[in-house]
Design a protein around this motif. Sequence first.
Motif, PDB file in Angstrom:
ATOM      1  N   CYS A 161       0.750  -1.160   0.071  1.00 14.08           N
ATOM      2  CA  CYS A 161       0.102   0.007  -0.081  1.00 14.08           C
ATOM      3  C   CYS A 161       0.991   1.283   0.033  1.00 14.08           C
ATOM      4  O   CYS A 161       2.164   0.979   0.067  1.00 14.08           O
ATOM      5  CB  CYS A 161      -0.982  -0.213   1.212  1.00 14.08           C
ATOM      6  SG  CYS A 161       0.053   0.028   2.930  1.00 14.08           S
ATOM      7  N   LYS A 162       0.064   2.239  -0.187  1.00 13.97           N
ATOM      8  CA  LYS A 162       1.152   3.719   0.022  1.00 13.97           C
ATOM      9  C   LYS A 162       1.505   4.060   1.292  1.00 13.97           C
ATOM     10  O   LYS A 162       2.576   4.735   1.577  1.00 13.97           O
ATOM     11  CB  LYS A 162       0.088   4.793  -0.840  1.00 13.97           C
ATOM     12  CG  LYS A 162       0.169   4.567  -2.165  1.00 13.97           C
ATOM     13  CD  LYS A 162      -0.344   5.696  -2.987  1.00 13.97           C
ATOM     14  CE  LYS A 162      -0.719   5.568  -4.272  1.00 13.97           C
ATOM     15  NZ  LYS A 162      -1.130   6.710  -5.046  1.00 13.97           N
ATOM     16  N   ASP A 168       4.275   7.714  -4.921  1.00 11.73           N
ATOM     17  CA  ASP A 168       4.012   7.139  -6.269  1.00 11.73           C
ATOM     18  C   ASP A 168       4.993   6.308  -7.013  1.00 11.73           C
ATOM     19  O   ASP A 168       5.061   4.953  -7.439  1.00 11.73           O
ATOM     20  CB  ASP A 168       3.176   7.902  -7.306  1.00 11.73           C
ATOM     21  CG  ASP A 168       1.749   8.255  -6.683  1.00 11.73           C
ATOM     22  OD1 ASP A 168       1.394   7.861  -5.726  1.00 11.73           O
ATOM     23  OD2 ASP A 168       1.066   8.967  -7.521  1.00 11.73           O
ATOM     24  N   TYR A 179       6.104   3.567  -4.853  1.00  6.63           N
ATOM     25  CA  TYR A 179       5.032   2.257  -5.236  1.00  6.63           C
ATOM     26  C   TYR A 179       5.476   1.733  -6.476  1.00  6.63           C
ATOM     27  O   TYR A 179       5.672   0.167  -6.438  1.00  6.63           O
ATOM     28  CB  TYR A 179       3.871   2.945  -5.117  1.00  6.63           C
ATOM     29  CG  TYR A 179       2.627   1.815  -4.887  1.00  6.63           C
ATOM     30  CD1 TYR A 179       2.026   1.621  -3.948  1.00  6.63           C
ATOM     31  CD2 TYR A 179       2.168   0.999  -5.899  1.00  6.63           C
ATOM     32  CE1 TYR A 179       0.816   0.764  -3.642  1.00  6.63           C
ATOM     33  CE2 TYR A 179       1.393   0.137  -5.817  1.00  6.63           C
ATOM     34  CZ  TYR A 179       0.698  -0.090  -4.446  1.00  6.63           C
ATOM     35  OH  TYR A 179      -0.344  -1.038  -4.474  1.00  6.63           O
ATOM     36  N   SER A 190      -4.498  -0.714  -3.739  1.00  8.22           N
ATOM     37  CA  SER A 190      -4.542   0.699  -4.017  1.00  8.22           C
ATOM     38  C   SER A 190      -5.821   1.048  -4.797  1.00  8.22           C
ATOM     39  O   SER A 190      -6.287  -0.079  -5.534  1.00  8.22           O
ATOM     40  CB  SER A 190      -3.139   1.165  -4.901  1.00  8.22           C
ATOM     41  OG  SER A 190      -3.342   2.582  -5.457  1.00  8.22           O
ATOM     42  N   HIS A 191      -6.336   2.280  -4.615  1.00  6.34           N
ATOM     43  CA  HIS A 191      -7.485   2.559  -5.521  1.00  6.34           C
ATOM     44  C   HIS A 191      -6.915   3.268  -6.737  1.00  6.34           C
ATOM     45  O   HIS A 191      -7.759   3.883  -7.472  1.00  6.34           O
ATOM     46  CB  HIS A 191      -8.448   3.501  -4.693  1.00  6.34           C
ATOM     47  CG  HIS A 191      -8.703   2.859  -3.244  1.00  6.34           C
ATOM     48  ND1 HIS A 191      -8.039   3.090  -2.161  1.00  6.34           N
ATOM     49  CD2 HIS A 191      -9.472   1.679  -3.137  1.00  6.34           C
ATOM     50  CE1 HIS A 191      -8.466   2.456  -0.977  1.00  6.34           C
ATOM     51  NE2 HIS A 191      -9.310   1.537  -1.631  1.00  6.34           N
ATOM     52  N   ASP A 192      -5.703   3.815  -6.659  1.00  8.47           N
ATOM     53  CA  ASP A 192      -5.346   4.503  -7.933  1.00  8.47           C
ATOM     54  C   ASP A 192      -5.217   4.263  -9.094  1.00  8.47           C
ATOM     55  O   ASP A 192      -4.425   2.975  -9.214  1.00  8.47           O
ATOM     56  CB  ASP A 192      -3.763   4.956  -7.331  1.00  8.47           C
ATOM     57  CG  ASP A 192      -3.020   6.203  -8.249  1.00  8.47           C
ATOM     58  OD1 ASP A 192      -3.431   6.183  -9.403  1.00  8.47           O
ATOM     59  OD2 ASP A 192      -2.102   6.777  -7.575  1.00  8.47           O
ATOM     60  N   MET A 218      -1.760   3.325 -10.613  1.00  9.95           N
ATOM     61  CA  MET A 218      -1.001   1.868  -9.810  1.00  9.95           C
ATOM     62  C   MET A 218      -1.674   0.641 -10.390  1.00  9.95           C
ATOM     63  O   MET A 218      -0.760  -0.352 -10.723  1.00  9.95           O
ATOM     64  CB  MET A 218      -1.184   2.081  -8.413  1.00  9.95           C
ATOM     65  CG  MET A 218      -0.610   3.346  -7.702  1.00  9.95           C
ATOM     66  SD  MET A 218       1.247   3.621  -8.240  1.00  9.95           S
ATOM     67  CE  MET A 218       1.232   5.090  -8.719  1.00  9.95           C
ATOM     68  N   GLU A 249      -6.988  10.606   3.115  1.00 10.91           N
ATOM     69  CA  GLU A 249      -6.809  10.571   2.076  1.00 10.91           C
ATOM     70  C   GLU A 249      -7.189  11.168   0.845  1.00 10.91           C
ATOM     71  O   GLU A 249      -6.900  11.272  -0.514  1.00 10.91           O
ATOM     72  CB  GLU A 249      -7.171   8.915   1.814  1.00 10.91           C
ATOM     73  CG  GLU A 249      -6.236   8.068   2.317  1.00 10.91           C
ATOM     74  CD  GLU A 249      -6.626   6.533   2.645  1.00 10.91           C
ATOM     75  OE1 GLU A 249      -6.024   5.883   3.551  1.00 10.91           O
ATOM     76  OE2 GLU A 249      -7.607   6.287   2.314  1.00 10.91           O
TER      77      GLU A 249
END
Length: 306
Positions: free
Chosen positions: A186-187, A205, A208, A226-228, A231, A290
């Motif tokens: 995770c971040k 990022d 990551y 991650s929800h990014d 990523m 977040e």
Amino acid sequence: MLRQVILAASRSAAARRVVERAPVSRAVVHRFVPGAKVDDAVAASRALLASGRTVTLDHLGEDTHDAGQAADTVKAYLELIGRLADAGLTEGARAEVSVKLSAVGQAFDEKLALAGATAICEAARTVGTTVTLDMEDHTTTESTLGILGELRRDFPTTGAVLQAYLHRTETDCRDLAVAGSRVRLCKGAYKEPASVAFQSKGDVDRSYVRCLEVLMAGEGYPMVASHDPRMIAVAGELATGRAKGSYEYQMLYGIRPAEQERLAGAGETVRVYLPYGDEWYGYFMRRLAERPANVAFFLRALASRS
Ligand code: FDA
């Protein structure tokens, strides 16, 4: 800046009293925490599994300084695991559990925390599922990885969490990218100083991506938490040489559910981190930190009540 303020509030007893008493808090929290009772957790797990996703459950609570409370947390996990097994949800680790060592005594007695985590791992193994150790602030990293090492001797499937914002994490990824090792990347969600952690989103990022490259090239089982969208896209590219099912995506309950379903529909393993219980304050505040949109959602709900 807003993130730092909210993360500071997440550790403040006064802020906790205000947020916990705000009339709208429970309704807003419900978006991220499906309920307080084990029944709520089992029902939410059943629904997620029926939709083709898998789950990891977190009995909310952290920073315990009391042996009785630590014992209660272990008891709550044993009850949860029993209930998930009775409901037929644990086979093949479709529903597993995530544990914060600070909730089972890490802050004042590491041996007690190890004993508690061992009892939880034992119960999980008996019903065919696994345990992942959450990672908390950087003062606990060394201790958590030490306890992980001890647990993995008897329970090799015990998963780790590594936080890309820490300078040390790329090295930790190299150490843990070995056969049989489950690593959730995770971040990182805590307020950390520049001496140990990258501070800008760009640096986090980039870290990551470097960590993901190490994990995806290794022999372990990467868990991409991650929800990014960036990523997730990078993970997809790095996983091209890997068989589906040799890694997984993970997201938090209530966050980007459509993306969770899209990935699951594409044949990917998607695990939803599902917290439940009364002790939602710290977890909820980290979610607000977040994403400013979450704060706006909370404030809008407050305003509409006043
Ligand atoms: P980030 O917050 O940087 O957001 C990047 C982008 O993602 C956004 O610009 C947006 O596009 C999208 N996005 C993010 N949130 C969204 C939302 N609510 N709605 C829509 N889009 C959104 N941390 C920790 O310190 N220890 C731990 O043990 C864990 N465990 C853990 C387990 C799992 C399964 C997850 C998913 C996360 C954690 N975390 C954690 C939390 C983690 O460290 C981190 O704080 C959050 O996941 C937020 O970081 P992201 O990678 O999601 O992206």
